[in-house]
Every structure is written in C-alpha cells, then in structure tokens.
Design an enzyme around this catalytic site. Structure first.
Site, PDB file in Angstrom:
ATOM      1  N   GLU A  63       0.836  -1.191   0.000  1.00 49.39           N
ATOM      2  CA  GLU A  63       0.000   0.000   0.000  1.00 49.39           C
ATOM      3  C   GLU A  63       0.879   1.254   0.000  1.00 49.39           C
ATOM      4  O   GLU A  63       0.578   2.261  -0.616  1.00 49.39           O
ATOM      5  CB  GLU A  63      -0.873  -0.025   1.256  1.00 49.39           C
ATOM      6  CG  GLU A  63      -2.001   0.956   1.252  1.00 49.39           C
ATOM      7  CD  GLU A  63      -2.774   0.868   2.551  1.00 49.39           C
ATOM      8  OE1 GLU A  63      -3.621   1.735   2.770  1.00 49.39           O
ATOM      9  OE2 GLU A  63      -2.528  -0.053   3.348  1.00 49.39           O
TER      10      GLU A  63
ATOM     11  N   GLU B  58      18.878  -5.747   2.191  1.00 49.19           N
ATOM     12  CA  GLU B  58      18.930  -7.162   1.835  1.00 49.19           C
ATOM     13  C   GLU B  58      19.004  -8.032   3.070  1.00 49.19           C
ATOM     14  O   GLU B  58      19.756  -7.773   3.985  1.00 49.19           O
ATOM     15  CB  GLU B  58      20.113  -7.437   0.928  1.00 49.19           C
ATOM     16  CG  GLU B  58      20.092  -8.849   0.411  1.00 49.19           C
ATOM     17  CD  GLU B  58      20.685  -8.959  -0.972  1.00 49.19           C
ATOM     18  OE1 GLU B  58      21.488  -9.848  -1.170  1.00 49.19           O
ATOM     19  OE2 GLU B  58      20.317  -8.160  -1.837  1.00 49.19           O
TER      20      GLU B  58
END
Ligand SMILES: *[C@@H]1O[C@H](CO)[C@@H](O)[C@H](O)[C@H]1NC(C)=O
Ligand SMILES: *[C@@H]1O[C@H](CO)[C@@H](O)[C@H](O)[C@H]1NC(C)=O
Length: 342
Positions: free
Chosen positions: A79, A131
């Site tokens: 969103e 990451e």
C-alpha cells in the site's frame, strides 16, 4: 498475535536515544552531537514487540534500531511501497511532499530516503539495499571475534555502530517469508530468542561498551595518529590537549605478539585489540573474556521419549497466504532462501 507477523520489506532505521531530554541533535565529521556534546553511539537491533530496551540499556547500549512491521501497519501489501514508479507523477509529488514535510520538522540530522531513486532534495538518496537472507543454518560468532570487529571500528574512527541483531527471536507461524523456511532470528545475538543473556557475549560486549563510553571525549575530539609497532600490531592514539587514549590491535589471526609502546611492554593476543584509556594501562582486550559464561542446554521434550503415548493426526494446512507472495502453488523439496530487496 498478528503483531508477530514480520515482513521486512522495508527496514526503518529509527534510533530511540535513551537520553530523552536531549533535543538538539546535530553532527559533524566526527560524530553525532547531542545538546552540544559529541557522542559515541552504540546501538542494537530489536524487534519492538519482542522485548523492551531495558536489557539493551543494561548491556551498555545508547540506542535501539527498530522496525516498522508492514504486515501489521500495512495490511494490504505494498500500500505504501515505492510509489514513484507505479503512481507516476502523483507518486512524484507525494515523495516531494514527504521530503518537505520531513525537512520542515527541522530536526537537524540528515534524512535518508531508502530505495528511492532520484530522491528529492533535501533527502540524501542512498542506493541502500535492504537485503536480508533468511534460512541460514545456526549462526555462531564468538564474543571475542565480535568484540574485535567493534573495537576495530572505533579504533579506525567510527563513532556509531549497530548490532544486527541485539535481541534475536523466532517468528511463529509461517510469516517470515514463505514455506519451508526457518523462522529463527536468533543469530547468536547477545540476547537470545528467549530474552536470556547470551553469556559471555552480552557481558563481554557490555565491558567493551563501558570502556568505549569512558573514552568518548578523546575518541570524538582527539587528533589521531597511527603507528605500526610490528608486522601485525598497530597502535592508534587519540590525543587531546589534556588526555590521550590508545588502541593496540594485532591483526595476525594465529600469533600472539609482545610489543613495546611508549616504554611499556604489552602482550597483545592474536586477533585482538587492547584498549588503553590513558595510553598506559590496558582496560580491555577483545580476546580476554572475563564475563560469566552460561551454558544453555536444549533438552528434548519429554514427550519425544514416549512416542507411543503421542497420537498423531494429519491435516492439510491452509497455505494460500503462506505461499509465495500469496500467489500460486509451490512445490519444493529443499529449504527456500528468500532474499529481500533487489
Ligand atoms: C543546537 O546546536 C548547534 C550546534 O551546537 C547550535 O549552533 C544551535 O544554536 C543549537 N540550537 C538550539 C535550538 O539550541
Ligand atoms: C602471523 O605471524 C606468523 C609468525 O610471525 C607469520 O608466520 C604469519 O605469516 C603471520 N600471519 C599473517 C596473516 O600475517
């Protein structure tokens, strides 16, 4: 229990400085400056639903780094994802609005926009790759080696560092990323997934933090000189007008070294750093662990000794929401390692 569903698509670096009264935060090339005082900051990553900051504070940390849990805060996936691309011009003006809103708060520290190419001024765009590799086997790092890396960072002029993780943990339910993935965040962290002190790591690092805090002034104000004492031993001196603090590092991984520094003989064990708050007497060595050692023994569940008394039933698991991004069927016969970020 929804709060324990963690997806780390975005990690928000949000340091909560314990000195809550401090309100003028700025920085220069040496360090962060809080209410006019240069500070070294030792921080640790903690998932806020998992623990309070109390044990981190007792461990000598000044700050915690914590996260926004998107699946709790943003139930509809993405969103609030990277808006520039999918929303075009609207996304661009939204990002600009965000940048200006942040700047208008005038908090005096630089703002960083993560994974947002072409971030508008005054944001500092960094091509940060958030990451994360999940599904590793049981990681192990000794207290000595971890202390060495932290001490070396401060020896080389670092003034703000963060442990990932300081408090590990397990995500129950299939919420970490998908099927067949280990869900432990334990990472052999100073606080284990049950919240226990992982000793001697917790205590060994606490002693390091205390010594570093005790030389905060020289670390953030001193002129820095380095001197090679031996093939593998380097002395770093932080010198102010009235005080000096020193580090002696031995980067040889196997050989202990005796060196003479300023007329005094020192024994520096292999792969270790000694900190001399007054440049004379060693107060800490990363390889000498004095913290109490505790042994945690994982005992098998008693029920496992009495398998006959266990009644097993089988039922299919509803996996729609746990399969790859909620879409499609998967079939694998190995542990899946999912990497976040691109
Ligand atoms: C905050 O600190 C900076 C640098 O020390 C100083 O220039 C500034 O006037 C201070 N601001 C406030 C509001 O005290
Ligand atoms: C460590 O010291 C030993 C003995 O001096 C030497 O043979 C070895 O090459 C050194 N190792 C490194 C990585 O410098």
């Amino acid at each position: 229990m929804k709060i324990f569903k963690f997806f780390f698509h975005v990690v928000v670096f949000s340091s909560i400085i314990f000195h809550v009264n401090a309100h003028n935060v700025t920085h220069d090339s040496r360090s962060i400056i809080i209410d006019g005082t240069h500070r070294i900051i030792l921080s640790g990553s903690i998932h806020y639903p998992r623990s309070t900051a109390q044990k981190a504070k007792e461990g000598g940390l000044d700050a915690v780094e914590t996260y926004v849990f998107w699946n709790a805060h943003e139930p509809i996936e993405n969103e609030y994802g990277n808006v520039m691309k999918p929303y075009g011009e609207d996304g661009k003006s939204y990002i600009n609005w965000c940048a200006q809103m942040a700047d208008s708060m005038d908090i005096g520290v630089p703002w960083i926009m993560c994974q947002q190419a072409g971030a508008p001024k005054p944001m500092t765009p960094i091509p940060l790759k958030c990451e994360l590799k999940i599904g590793l086997d049981d990681p192990l790092r000794t207290a000595e080696d971890l202390a060495f890396s932290v001490a070396r960072f401060f020896q080389k002029g670092g003034t703000l560092q963060n442990y990932y993780m300081y408090h590990g943990g397990t995500n129950f339910g299939r919420t970490l990323g998908g099927l067949y993935m280990t869900t432990s965040y334990d990472y052999n962290a100073p606080l284990d997934e049950y919240g226990n002190l992982n000793q001697p790591k917790w205590g060994h690092l606490k002693q390091l933090h205390d010594v570093l805090h005790s030389i905060e002034y020289t670390l953030t104000h001193g002129d820095v000189h380095t001197q090679k004492l031996d093939n593998s031993v380097t002395a770093t001196v932080y010198q102010t007008n009235d005080k000096s603090s020193c580090f002696l590092s031995n980067s040889n991984t196997t050989t202990d070294v005796n060196v003479n520094f300023g007329g005094i003989d020192y024994f520096v064990p292999a792969w270790s750093i000694s900190i001399l708050p007054d440049c004379r007497k060693g107060a800490y060595n990363t390889a000498n662990v004095y913290a109490q050692t505790s042994m945690m023994i994982k005992k098998s569940n008693k029920a496992e000794d009495e398998p006959d008394s266990l009644k097993w039933t089988w039922r299919p698991e509803l996996i729609e929401s746990a399969s790859v991004q909620g879409k499609g069927d998967v079939s694998v016969n190995r542990i899946v390692i999912k990497r976040y970020g691109k």
